[in-house]
Enzyme design. Sequence first.
Site, PDB file in Angstrom:
ATOM      1  N   ARG A   8      22.504  11.014  10.077  1.00 17.14           N
ATOM      2  CA  ARG A   8      21.784  11.102  11.336  1.00 17.14           C
ATOM      3  C   ARG A   8      21.206  12.511  11.440  1.00 17.14           C
ATOM      4  O   ARG A   8      21.737  13.449  10.849  1.00 17.14           O
ATOM      5  CB  ARG A   8      22.718  10.848  12.523  1.00 17.14           C
ATOM      6  CG  ARG A   8      23.400   9.482  12.522  1.00 17.14           C
ATOM      7  CD  ARG A   8      24.349   9.369  13.701  1.00 17.14           C
ATOM      8  NE  ARG A   8      24.975   8.047  13.768  1.00 17.14           N
ATOM      9  CZ  ARG A   8      26.171   7.744  13.260  1.00 17.14           C
ATOM     10  NH1 ARG A   8      26.880   8.700  12.652  1.00 17.14           N
ATOM     11  NH2 ARG A   8      26.667   6.531  13.360  1.00 17.14           N
ATOM     12  N   HIS A  41      29.064   3.426  10.691  1.00  8.21           N
ATOM     13  CA  HIS A  41      28.927   2.381  11.707  1.00  8.21           C
ATOM     14  C   HIS A  41      30.298   1.839  12.096  1.00  8.21           C
ATOM     15  O   HIS A  41      31.117   1.534  11.225  1.00  8.21           O
ATOM     16  CB  HIS A  41      28.075   1.218  11.180  1.00  8.21           C
ATOM     17  CG  HIS A  41      26.624   1.541  11.069  1.00  8.21           C
ATOM     18  ND1 HIS A  41      25.760   0.811  10.277  1.00  8.21           N
ATOM     19  CD2 HIS A  41      25.870   2.505  11.645  1.00  8.21           C
ATOM     20  CE1 HIS A  41      24.543   1.329  10.372  1.00  8.21           C
ATOM     21  NE2 HIS A  41      24.583   2.343  11.199  1.00  8.21           N
ATOM     22  N   HIS A  53      15.404   9.671  11.175  1.00  5.90           N
ATOM     23  CA  HIS A  53      16.199   8.446  11.088  1.00  5.90           C
ATOM     24  C   HIS A  53      15.612   7.459  10.100  1.00  5.90           C
ATOM     25  O   HIS A  53      16.321   6.605   9.562  1.00  5.90           O
ATOM     26  CB  HIS A  53      16.316   7.804  12.471  1.00  5.90           C
ATOM     27  CG  HIS A  53      17.710   7.382  12.812  1.00  5.90           C
ATOM     28  ND1 HIS A  53      18.763   8.264  12.898  1.00  5.90           N
ATOM     29  CD2 HIS A  53      18.233   6.150  13.055  1.00  5.90           C
ATOM     30  CE1 HIS A  53      19.866   7.604  13.202  1.00  5.90           C
ATOM     31  NE2 HIS A  53      19.577   6.321  13.291  1.00  5.90           N
ATOM     32  N   LYS A  71      29.492  10.549  15.171  1.00  4.31           N
ATOM     33  CA  LYS A  71      29.628  10.199  16.590  1.00  4.31           C
ATOM     34  C   LYS A  71      31.105  10.143  16.983  1.00  4.31           C
ATOM     35  O   LYS A  71      31.939   9.658  16.220  1.00  4.31           O
ATOM     36  CB  LYS A  71      28.988   8.835  16.864  1.00  4.31           C
ATOM     37  CG  LYS A  71      27.463   8.865  16.909  1.00  4.31           C
ATOM     38  CD  LYS A  71      26.917   7.522  17.325  1.00  4.31           C
ATOM     39  CE  LYS A  71      25.409   7.555  17.478  1.00  4.31           C
ATOM     40  NZ  LYS A  71      24.869   6.234  17.890  1.00  4.31           N
ATOM     41  N   ARG A 125      17.384   7.649   6.932  1.00  4.39           N
ATOM     42  CA  ARG A 125      18.686   6.963   7.003  1.00  4.39           C
ATOM     43  C   ARG A 125      18.502   5.455   6.814  1.00  4.39           C
ATOM     44  O   ARG A 125      19.225   4.823   6.052  1.00  4.39           O
ATOM     45  CB  ARG A 125      19.323   7.276   8.357  1.00  4.39           C
ATOM     46  CG  ARG A 125      20.684   6.626   8.624  1.00  4.39           C
ATOM     47  CD  ARG A 125      21.218   7.208   9.931  1.00  4.39           C
ATOM     48  NE  ARG A 125      22.275   6.434  10.537  1.00  4.39           N
ATOM     49  CZ  ARG A 125      23.561   6.553  10.239  1.00  4.39           C
ATOM     50  NH1 ARG A 125      23.954   7.392   9.299  1.00  4.39           N
ATOM     51  NH2 ARG A 125      24.478   5.824  10.866  1.00  4.39           N
ATOM     52  N   TYR A 178      20.268  -4.195   7.830  1.00  8.68           N
ATOM     53  CA  TYR A 178      19.587  -3.808   6.586  1.00  8.68           C
ATOM     54  C   TYR A 178      19.498  -4.968   5.599  1.00  8.68           C
ATOM     55  O   TYR A 178      18.606  -4.977   4.754  1.00  8.68           O
ATOM     56  CB  TYR A 178      20.289  -2.596   5.971  1.00  8.68           C
ATOM     57  CG  TYR A 178      20.243  -1.407   6.892  1.00  8.68           C
ATOM     58  CD1 TYR A 178      19.037  -0.767   7.172  1.00  8.68           C
ATOM     59  CD2 TYR A 178      21.379  -0.950   7.536  1.00  8.68           C
ATOM     60  CE1 TYR A 178      18.969   0.296   8.043  1.00  8.68           C
ATOM     61  CE2 TYR A 178      21.333   0.119   8.417  1.00  8.68           C
ATOM     62  CZ  TYR A 178      20.120   0.734   8.673  1.00  8.68           C
ATOM     63  OH  TYR A 178      20.064   1.774   9.548  1.00  8.68           O
TER      64      TYR A 178
END
Length: 290
Positions: free
Chosen positions: A141, A261, A235, A165, A238, A270
């Site tokens: 990120r 994730h 992004h 995160k 990514r 994806y």
Amino acid sequence: MEKSISKDYNYYLRMERAMSQNTVASYCSDVEKFLEFYKGRLEDVTPEEVEDYLQARDMLSSRSQARVLSSLRSFFDWLVLEKVIKDNPCDRVDGPKIGRYLPNVLSEEEVAAMIDSVSPSTWQRVRDKAILEVLYGCGLRVSEAVNLRISCLFMKEGFVRIIGKGNKERLVPIGEMAVEAVEDYLRVRPAPADADSSDVLFLNRFGRSLSRVSMFTMIKTQALAAGIRKDISPHTFRHSFATHLIEHGADLRMVQEMLGHESIATTEIYTHIDSTTWQKEILEHHPRKK
């Protein structure tokens, strides 16, 4: 929201859910707007009243309504934990139907064109090439790239330590080309402006941490220099990283872990991009097309 409830809920999101400051502000704002609309007691909120509120905000997109519902669900879950209410009224509210978001991705050739278009004429350009290699090579990120520390690089071992995160840590492999680009940059990296910047990998011209805005601007400029007209951002690298891994047969769980994730459902987007590319290729070369 009552001041005591607002303060306690804010603390719960920050400390127990480990949410970022921006996410906490967004959740609290959504809850406050709902409570301005609903004038009754928290114990008496019904699923129908939550639905009425969402319908009253019909100017919002389906995706924004889904975010508001998620904020309210989190708030009422907290009230259940605190034994203020018995059941979460949002549990019986259906979320709005939203189309699946398919992010822009670059082809492998476009990624290579962008990286190759960086001429290492100054230390900033050497840095920019390293940024592109790391964004694509590790699937970071933009906030993770901006905050990357030299002490988190383990070049000989072939991985970097990322704080993502919610302050969650993960180890991400780093490829040979990215390692080479970072090592080239470290040889010309200027002296940091202060002690706080000494461990920051990517510095700006003042010797301090490069900002997110500067990274966005550099990538858009470099895309134009490479002749790429897609609307891209950090992004995009990514997304491209994940898509190309899956196209080359990488395991979905492995990609999920690398990207950080929480849910495999987020990573599955994806596979959809991959199948969309495959479908387009088939239809373009189908013998029965007009």
